[in-house]
Enzyme design. Structure first.
Site, PDB file in Angstrom:
ATOM      1  CE  LYS A   5       6.750 105.454  37.724  1.00 28.21           C
ATOM      2  NZ  LYS A   5       6.381 103.770  37.678  1.00 28.21           N
ATOM      3  CE1 TYR A  11       8.674 106.714  34.896  1.00 32.56           C
ATOM      4  CE2 TYR A  11       9.538 108.521  35.965  1.00 32.56           C
ATOM      5  CZ  TYR A  11       9.059 107.334  35.928  1.00 32.56           C
ATOM      6  OH  TYR A  11       9.677 106.278  36.983  1.00 32.56           O
ATOM      7  CG  LEU A  60      11.074  89.516  27.309  1.00 33.94           C
ATOM      8  CD1 LEU A  60      11.786  88.405  26.449  1.00 33.94           C
ATOM      9  CD2 LEU A  60      12.177  89.467  28.665  1.00 33.94           C
ATOM     10  CB  SER A  77       9.561 108.237  40.872  1.00 33.76           C
ATOM     11  OG  SER A  77      10.303 109.104  40.502  1.00 33.76           O
ATOM     12  CG  ASN A 108      18.638 109.584  41.978  1.00 30.58           C
ATOM     13  OD1 ASN A 108      17.596 110.136  42.509  1.00 30.58           O
ATOM     14  ND2 ASN A 108      18.734 110.203  40.800  1.00 30.58           N
TER      15      ASN A 108
HETATM   16  P1  NAD Z   1      13.162  98.436  33.866  1.00 33.71           P
HETATM   17  O1  NAD Z   1      12.931  99.225  32.460  1.00 33.71           O
HETATM   18  O2  NAD Z   1      14.672  98.111  33.955  1.00 33.71           O
HETATM   19  O3  NAD Z   1      12.094  97.411  34.055  1.00 33.71           O
HETATM   20  C1  NAD Z   1      10.695  97.472  33.885  1.00 33.71           C
HETATM   21  C2  NAD Z   1      10.487  96.041  33.101  1.00 33.71           C
HETATM   22  O4  NAD Z   1       9.135  96.100  32.941  1.00 33.71           O
HETATM   23  C3  NAD Z   1      11.162  95.923  31.994  1.00 33.71           C
HETATM   24  O5  NAD Z   1      11.797  94.646  32.078  1.00 33.71           O
HETATM   25  C4  NAD Z   1      10.314  95.713  30.780  1.00 33.71           C
HETATM   26  O6  NAD Z   1      10.545  94.883  29.891  1.00 33.71           O
HETATM   27  C5  NAD Z   1       8.960  95.629  31.539  1.00 33.71           C
HETATM   28  N1  NAD Z   1       7.821  95.908  30.860  1.00 33.71           N
HETATM   29  C6  NAD Z   1       7.447  97.249  30.518  1.00 33.71           C
HETATM   30  N2  NAD Z   1       6.280  97.563  30.074  1.00 33.71           N
HETATM   31  C7  NAD Z   1       5.468  96.317  30.341  1.00 33.71           C
HETATM   32  C8  NAD Z   1       4.538  95.853  29.872  1.00 33.71           C
HETATM   33  N3  NAD Z   1       3.572  96.557  29.305  1.00 33.71           N
HETATM   34  N4  NAD Z   1       4.154  94.662  30.010  1.00 33.71           N
HETATM   35  C9  NAD Z   1       5.032  93.564  30.404  1.00 33.71           C
HETATM   36  N5  NAD Z   1       6.278  94.173  30.656  1.00 33.71           N
HETATM   37  C10 NAD Z   1       6.494  95.405  30.554  1.00 33.71           C
HETATM   38  O7  NAD Z   1      12.836  99.666  34.697  1.00 33.71           O
HETATM   39  P2  NAD Z   1      13.415  99.680  36.347  1.00 33.71           P
HETATM   40  O8  NAD Z   1      14.180 100.745  36.698  1.00 33.71           O
HETATM   41  O9  NAD Z   1      13.746  98.351  36.876  1.00 33.71           O
HETATM   42  O10 NAD Z   1      12.318 100.543  36.986  1.00 33.71           O
HETATM   43  C11 NAD Z   1      11.106  99.590  37.548  1.00 33.71           C
HETATM   44  C12 NAD Z   1       9.998 100.463  38.045  1.00 33.71           C
HETATM   45  O11 NAD Z   1      10.492 101.523  38.807  1.00 33.71           O
HETATM   46  C13 NAD Z   1       9.412 101.353  37.188  1.00 33.71           C
HETATM   47  O12 NAD Z   1       8.057 101.450  37.260  1.00 33.71           O
HETATM   48  C14 NAD Z   1       9.907 102.730  37.058  1.00 33.71           C
HETATM   49  O13 NAD Z   1       8.958 103.779  36.653  1.00 33.71           O
HETATM   50  C15 NAD Z   1      10.138 102.838  38.703  1.00 33.71           C
HETATM   51  N6  NAD Z   1      11.176 103.713  38.891  1.00 33.71           N
HETATM   52  C16 NAD Z   1      12.467 103.506  38.536  1.00 33.71           C
HETATM   53  C17 NAD Z   1      13.636 104.431  38.921  1.00 33.71           C
HETATM   54  C18 NAD Z   1      14.821 104.335  38.435  1.00 33.71           C
HETATM   55  O14 NAD Z   1      15.588 105.193  38.483  1.00 33.71           O
HETATM   56  N7  NAD Z   1      15.473 103.313  37.721  1.00 33.71           N
HETATM   57  C19 NAD Z   1      13.218 105.346  39.830  1.00 33.71           C
HETATM   58  C20 NAD Z   1      11.837 105.557  40.381  1.00 33.71           C
HETATM   59  C21 NAD Z   1      10.987 104.662  39.901  1.00 33.71           C
HETATM   60  C1  WQD Z   2      21.241 112.646  38.420  1.00 33.12           C
HETATM   61  C2  WQD Z   2      22.161 113.595  38.435  1.00 33.12           C
HETATM   62  C3  WQD Z   2      21.867 114.923  36.296  1.00 33.12           C
HETATM   63  C4  WQD Z   2      23.670 112.074  33.569  1.00 33.12           C
HETATM   64  C5  WQD Z   2      15.791 110.362  36.903  1.00 33.12           C
HETATM   65  C6  WQD Z   2      14.403 110.500  36.728  1.00 33.12           C
HETATM   66  C7  WQD Z   2      13.582 110.235  37.838  1.00 33.12           C
HETATM   67  C8  WQD Z   2      13.962 108.939  38.511  1.00 33.12           C
HETATM   68  C9  WQD Z   2      15.515 108.471  38.480  1.00 33.12           C
HETATM   69  C10 WQD Z   2      12.077 107.303  37.595  1.00 33.12           C
HETATM   70  C11 WQD Z   2      21.453 115.154  38.026  1.00 33.12           C
HETATM   71  C12 WQD Z   2      23.447 114.443  36.632  1.00 33.12           C
HETATM   72  C13 WQD Z   2      23.358 112.674  34.804  1.00 33.12           C
HETATM   73  C14 WQD Z   2      24.953 112.855  33.073  1.00 33.12           C
HETATM   74  C15 WQD Z   2      25.084 114.434  34.810  1.00 33.12           C
HETATM   75  N1  WQD Z   2      13.530 107.797  37.604  1.00 33.12           N
HETATM   76  N2  WQD Z   2      23.953 113.943  35.292  1.00 33.12           N
HETATM   77  N3  WQD Z   2      25.578 113.691  33.495  1.00 33.12           N
HETATM   78  O1  WQD Z   2      17.711 113.052  37.087  1.00 33.12           O
HETATM   79  O2  WQD Z   2      17.714 112.631  39.361  1.00 33.12           O
HETATM   80  O3  WQD Z   2      16.310 111.321  38.027  1.00 33.12           O
HETATM   81  O4  WQD Z   2      16.123 109.001  37.404  1.00 33.12           O
HETATM   82  O5  WQD Z   2      11.499 107.643  38.206  1.00 33.12           O
HETATM   83  O6  WQD Z   2      12.420 110.371  37.539  1.00 33.12           O
HETATM   84  O7  WQD Z   2      14.241 111.843  36.331  1.00 33.12           O
HETATM   85  O8  WQD Z   2      18.718 111.039  37.699  1.00 33.12           O
HETATM   86  O9  WQD Z   2      20.741 109.707  36.934  1.00 33.12           O
HETATM   87  O10 WQD Z   2      19.407 111.079  35.335  1.00 33.12           O
HETATM   88  O11 WQD Z   2      20.647 112.312  37.168  1.00 33.12           O
HETATM   89  O12 WQD Z   2      25.622 115.212  35.156  1.00 33.12           O
HETATM   90  O13 WQD Z   2      25.223 111.950  32.111  1.00 33.12           O
HETATM   91  O14 WQD Z   2      23.280 113.493  37.523  1.00 33.12           O
HETATM   92  O15 WQD Z   2      22.036 116.327  35.808  1.00 33.12           O
HETATM   93  O16 WQD Z   2      21.811 116.045  38.491  1.00 33.12           O
HETATM   94  P1  WQD Z   2      17.539 112.292  38.061  1.00 33.12           P
HETATM   95  P2  WQD Z   2      19.962 111.043  36.663  1.00 33.12           P
END
Ligand code: NAD
Ligand code: WQD
Length: 339
Positions: free
Chosen positions: A155, A151, A34, A126, A180
């Site tokens: 990955k 970060y 959480l 990612s 995204n």
């Molecule tokens: P999120 O933060 O909503 O979900 C992650 C969950 O993991 C949370 O509920 C958090 O409480 C739990 N958590 C974190 N550390 C923990 C720990 N040590 N023990 C137990 N629970 C733990 O994130 P999300 O957006 O759902 O992302 C999920 C996965 O996808 C992550 O690995 C993230 O890096 C990856 N990812 C997300 C995005 C994105 O844009 N959301 C993009 C690419 C990759």
């Molecule tokens: C998208 C576009 C911003 C906010 C991030 C992480 C990446 C992945 C996904 C986990 C960009 C623009 C954003 C704002 C804006 N996560 N923007 N105004 O940067 O592609 O990726 O999330 O793995 O690792 O880096 O996503 O949603 O932040 O941005 O103009 O207030 O929107 O510049 O072009 P991003 P984002």
């Protein structure tokens, strides 16, 4: 029914995946500490699916607790590992938190796979591993660039840990490189819940539309793109969730071609920031207060997925439109703000 451990299953992508796992006949078991979610998400998932779900609240960084869980749950047949810290900026300020949370948790889980004969492992990677791409759309064989944040580095290292482990054990793993993720479940029971000021575009848009933020800053309109703003591949979170079920089934059925596989999960379409802003205004009819400001450091100009491998080998394709995703995100925002 196959029991599948979903770590981080109360988070944004995890909660949607738990719903799809249940729809597909799996029995998910959730571990979450959480740290970035709340317990009421569990009730909301149960409401959507009309199923009781086993939930264990603990921190996966505590190795003894991880070991105890697997001692008490001998019938886990696969793991989908979402739990991680994901804020890029925070990772620059606090790299050790990110290396500890994102790598220790993975290593402890993989050790338990080895100790308990669990062979099916899906990992949340990612598109950030690609950095600034040399050509578009990006295929899985594009080179992984030097990470621009701790970060992103977690990955890359995680993928290497998986690859090396799969090479010498019976583990089968798929790393899914998300582009995204946006949007929410159609019921608006679950969605993205950013803590504090959202860093990502769509939550910032919906919070601005809801009046929680005054104005959206568009980070740069002087890039070498048609309208000058950055291009990304925005994928509906429900499409993304469904891909996890398909990937898991592939491993369970031993349909994988090698023990470690990587798939892009995107739509294959690139949309600029200004296109997203306009699409939001058009589909919701809500006028968005925004201004163009300077570039955000570290942003790549354009990234979108080549989805051919996922389409052909996984038999999965993103089906939902950007408009659908934006509407669902808005419906969710209105619901949590009680608008
Ligand atoms: P999120 O933060 O909503 O979900 C992650 C969950 O993991 C949370 O509920 C958090 O409480 C739990 N958590 C974190 N550390 C923990 C720990 N040590 N023990 C137990 N629970 C733990 O994130 P999300 O957006 O759902 O992302 C999920 C996965 O996808 C992550 O690995 C993230 O890096 C990856 N990812 C997300 C995005 C994105 O844009 N959301 C993009 C690419 C990759
Ligand atoms: C998208 C576009 C911003 C906010 C991030 C992480 C990446 C992945 C996904 C986990 C960009 C623009 C954003 C704002 C804006 N996560 N923007 N105004 O940067 O592609 O990726 O999330 O793995 O690792 O880096 O996503 O949603 O932040 O941005 O103009 O207030 O929107 O510049 O072009 P991003 P984002």
């Amino acid at each position: 029914m196959k029991k599948i451990l979903v770590t981080g299953g109360l988070g944004y992508i995890g909660s949607h995946t738990v719903v799809e796992l249940i729809n597909a006949g799996f029995e998910p078991v959730i571990i979450d500490n959480l740290s970035n979610s709340s317990l009421d998400v569990l009730q909301r998932i149960e409401k959507i699916t009309d199923k009781r779900i086993q939930f264990e609240k603990f921190d996966l960084r505590v190795k003894n607790d991880v070991t105890d869980f697997f001692r008490e749950n001998k019938d886990i047949e696969g793991i989908i590992h979402f739990a991680a810290s994901k804020a890029v900026e925070e990772s620059v300020r606090n790299p050790l938190l990110y290396y500890e949370n994102n790598l220790h948790t993975l290593i402890y889980l993989l050790q338990e796979c080895q100790n308990n004969g669990i062979e099916n492992f899906i990992f949340s990677s990612s598109c950030t591993v690609y950095g600034e791409p040399d050509s578009l759309p990006i295929t899985e064989s594009a080179s992984v660039k030097e990470a621009t944040s701790p970060y992103g580095n977690t990955k890359q290292i995680s993928e290497e840990i998986l690859r090396d482990t799969c090479a010498v054990t019976s583990l089968k793993s798929i790393a899914l490189r998300y582009f995204n993720p946006i949007g929410a479940h159609e019921t608006a029971e679950i969605g993205e819940l950013p803590i504090g000021v959202p860093q990502n575009l769509v939550p910032f848009i919906t919070q601005t539309a809801a009046g929680v933020r005054d104005i959206l800053s568009v980070f740069g309109a002087d890039y070498d793109t048609d309208d000058g703003s950055c291009i990304r591949d925005y994928i509906h979170v429900v499409d993304l969730a469904k891909a996890h079920v398909v990937a898991l089934q592939r491993l369970v059925d031993n349909k994988n071609v090698s023990n470690y596989e990587v798939f892009n999960l995107g739509t294959g379409r690139g949309s600029s920031v200004l296109e997203v802003v306009n699409a939001f205004q058009q589909t919701t009819g809500v006028k968005l207060n925004y201004k163009i400001v300077g570039r955000r450091p570290g942003d790549v100009v354009a990234v979108y997925a080549d989805t051919q491998k996922a389409n052909e080998e996984l038999g999965w394709k993103a089906e939902r439109s950007m408009e659908e995703a934006l509407l669902s995100a808005w419906k969710w925002e209105k619901k949590i703000r009680e608008l």
